[in-house]
Motif scaffolding. Structure first.
Motif, short mmCIF file in Angstrom:
data_model
loop_
_atom_site.label_atom_id
_atom_site.label_comp_id
_atom_site.label_asym_id
_atom_site.label_seq_id
_atom_site.Cartn_x
_atom_site.Cartn_y
_atom_site.Cartn_z
N MET A 1 10.95 6.91 -5.81
CA MET A 1 11.05 5.76 -4.67
C MET A 1 10.25 4.38 -5.34
O MET A 1 9.28 4.66 -5.97
N LYS A 2 11.03 3.44 -5.06
CA LYS A 2 10.20 1.91 -5.16
C LYS A 2 9.51 1.68 -4.13
O LYS A 2 9.90 1.46 -2.92
N ILE A 3 8.19 1.69 -4.11
CA ILE A 3 7.08 1.16 -3.20
C ILE A 3 6.35 -0.10 -3.44
O ILE A 3 5.75 -0.39 -4.45
N GLY A 4 6.28 -0.92 -2.30
CA GLY A 4 5.51 -2.06 -2.64
C GLY A 4 4.38 -1.93 -1.84
O GLY A 4 4.11 -1.18 -0.89
N LEU A 5 3.28 -2.36 -2.64
CA LEU A 5 1.85 -2.00 -2.24
C LEU A 5 1.57 -3.40 -1.37
O LEU A 5 1.36 -4.55 -2.17
N PHE A 6 0.83 -3.42 -0.50
CA PHE A 6 0.40 -4.64 0.44
C PHE A 6 -1.25 -4.41 0.56
O PHE A 6 -1.53 -3.78 1.40
N ASP B 1 14.80 -4.50 -2.50
CA ASP B 1 15.07 -3.01 -3.06
C ASP B 1 13.79 -2.23 -2.95
O ASP B 1 13.96 -1.09 -3.47
N LEU B 2 12.81 -2.54 -1.95
CA LEU B 2 11.63 -1.69 -1.97
C LEU B 2 12.01 -0.80 -0.94
O LEU B 2 12.77 -1.02 0.28
N GLU B 3 11.82 0.74 -1.10
CA GLU B 3 12.27 1.56 -0.15
C GLU B 3 11.08 1.80 0.99
O GLU B 3 11.43 2.32 2.20
N GLN B 4 9.87 1.50 0.51
CA GLN B 4 8.76 1.59 1.54
C GLN B 4 7.78 0.55 1.34
O GLN B 4 7.63 0.26 0.01
N VAL B 5 6.96 0.32 2.25
CA VAL B 5 5.83 -0.66 1.95
C VAL B 5 4.54 0.15 2.33
O VAL B 5 4.58 0.63 3.62
N TRP B 6 3.78 0.22 1.48
CA TRP B 6 2.11 0.81 1.84
C TRP B 6 1.16 -0.11 2.12
O TRP B 6 0.90 -1.01 1.22
N LEU C 1 7.12 1.85 6.92
CA LEU C 1 5.85 1.32 6.50
C LEU C 1 4.85 2.57 6.47
O LEU C 1 4.80 3.50 7.52
N LYS C 2 3.67 2.62 5.72
CA LYS C 2 3.11 3.58 5.60
C LYS C 2 1.38 2.93 5.49
O LYS C 2 1.21 1.88 5.04
N ALA C 3 0.36 3.52 5.65
CA ALA C 3 -1.03 3.09 5.44
C ALA C 3 -1.73 4.18 4.34
O ALA C 3 -1.44 5.42 4.45
N THR C 4 -2.42 3.54 3.45
CA THR C 4 -2.99 4.43 2.63
C THR C 4 -4.79 4.25 2.40
O THR C 4 -4.82 3.04 2.32
N ASP C 5 -5.45 5.22 2.44
CA ASP C 5 -6.91 4.91 2.32
C ASP C 5 -7.38 5.39 0.91
O ASP C 5 -8.52 5.65 0.56
N ILE C 6 -6.59 5.11 -0.06
CA ILE C 6 -6.68 5.61 -1.59
C ILE C 6 -8.14 4.76 -2.05
O ILE C 6 -8.67 5.34 -2.80
N GLU C 7 -8.42 3.82 -1.76
CA GLU C 7 -9.42 2.89 -2.07
C GLU C 7 -10.86 3.54 -1.61
O GLU C 7 -11.84 3.19 -2.08
N PHE C 8 -10.63 4.21 -0.48
CA PHE C 8 -11.87 4.72 0.31
C PHE C 8 -12.84 5.58 -0.56
O PHE C 8 -14.00 5.41 -0.59
N TYR D 1 0.90 9.87 -7.73
CA TYR D 1 2.43 9.78 -7.42
C TYR D 1 3.23 9.17 -8.42
O TYR D 1 3.75 8.20 -8.57
N PRO D 2 3.32 10.21 -9.53
CA PRO D 2 4.08 9.89 -10.74
C PRO D 2 5.40 9.56 -10.49
O PRO D 2 6.26 8.65 -11.42
N GLN D 3 5.90 10.30 -9.37
CA GLN D 3 7.44 10.07 -9.10
C GLN D 3 7.79 8.64 -8.52
O GLN D 3 8.96 8.25 -8.47
N HIS D 4 6.86 7.89 -8.13
CA HIS D 4 7.13 6.66 -7.52
C HIS D 4 7.03 5.42 -8.72
O HIS D 4 6.21 5.42 -9.42
N GLN D 5 7.80 4.41 -8.18
CA GLN D 5 7.43 3.25 -9.06
C GLN D 5 6.93 2.04 -7.89
O GLN D 5 7.32 2.05 -6.90
N PHE D 6 5.83 1.46 -8.42
CA PHE D 6 5.19 0.59 -7.49
C PHE D 6 5.23 -0.72 -7.97
O PHE D 6 5.13 -1.11 -8.97
N LYS D 7 5.18 -1.76 -6.87
CA LYS D 7 5.35 -3.18 -7.00
C LYS D 7 4.01 -3.71 -6.09
O LYS D 7 3.90 -3.17 -4.96
N LEU D 8 3.64 -4.52 -6.63
CA LEU D 8 2.47 -5.29 -5.86
C LEU D 8 2.87 -6.62 -5.06
O LEU D 8 3.77 -7.43 -5.70
#
Length: 190
Positions: free
Chosen positions: A1-6, A29-34, A69-76, A95-102
């Motif tokens: 999945m292609k995911i945009g990171l906000f 073409d982003l499937e989700q935005v986190w 749209l999702k939220a992540t606490d990865i940086e906490f 999440y090696p299965q995902h492709q991330f875009k900034l």
């Protein structure tokens, strides 16, 4: 999945953030935005920053009805201040299965060469850039991994919202209703 990171402090999350995230999720073409809620931005001072658990709670409630749209606490759990390249590496490992875009605003593009390991971010992830008022020109505008996205030009600031709260002014329509209710009930930013 292609995911945009906000990335952002989201202090508090407001309709400008939501409009940009939804635009990215529905017109690209982003499937989700986190939403990557940052405990501490290395370029910002920490005063008036609501606790990260409260900020992620506000984001989660604001986007609860949107499956893209999702939220992540990865940086906490990461060292502070956290740098985008380190967060990207952690997410890619988890999440090696995902492709991330900034996702960044046009106002940040001119400053992007100051970011830690910005060349690696460009090479391995790439940028989706939305318009911001008063954006300075950037030498990266024609980089093959920089993609400009048509989106509303918004100038809503969390600083303005916090100042309005301190002055006992209405923040209606600046933040989602659920966020406004929680801010009022918990007396945030007073």
């Amino acid at each position: 999945m292609k995911i945009g990171l906000f990335f952002g402090s989201f202090n508090p999350v407001h309709i400008g953030h939501l409009i940009i995230a939804n635009t990215m999720a529905t017109t690209t073409d982003l499937e989700q935005v986190w939403f990557v809620v940052s405990p501490q931005n290395p370029f910002k001072k920490n005063k008036s920053l609501l606790h990260e658990f409260d900020r992620i709670d506000l984001v989660e409630r604001a986007i609860a009805d949107n499956a893209r749209l999702k939220a992540t606490d990865i940086e906490f759990s990461m060292p502070r201040p956290s740098y985008t390249i380190d967060t990207l590496a952690r997410l890619q490992e988890k999440y090696p299965q995902h492709q991330f875009k900034l996702i960044i605003g046009g106002d940040n593009l001119a400053q992007f060469p100051n970011w830690k390991n910005h060349e690696k971010i460009l090479e391995f992830y790439g940028l989706y850039v939305y318009p911001r008022p008063n954006s300075a020109p950037s030498p990266l505008e024609h980089h093959p991994n920089v993609k400009f996205i048509e989106a509303p030009l918004l100038d809503i600031s969390a600083t303005f919202i916090r100042e309005s709260i301190k002055k006992n002014r209405s923040i209606r329509y600046l933040v989602p209703e659920v966020v406004e209710e929680i801010i009022e009930r918990k007396r945030f930013y007073i």
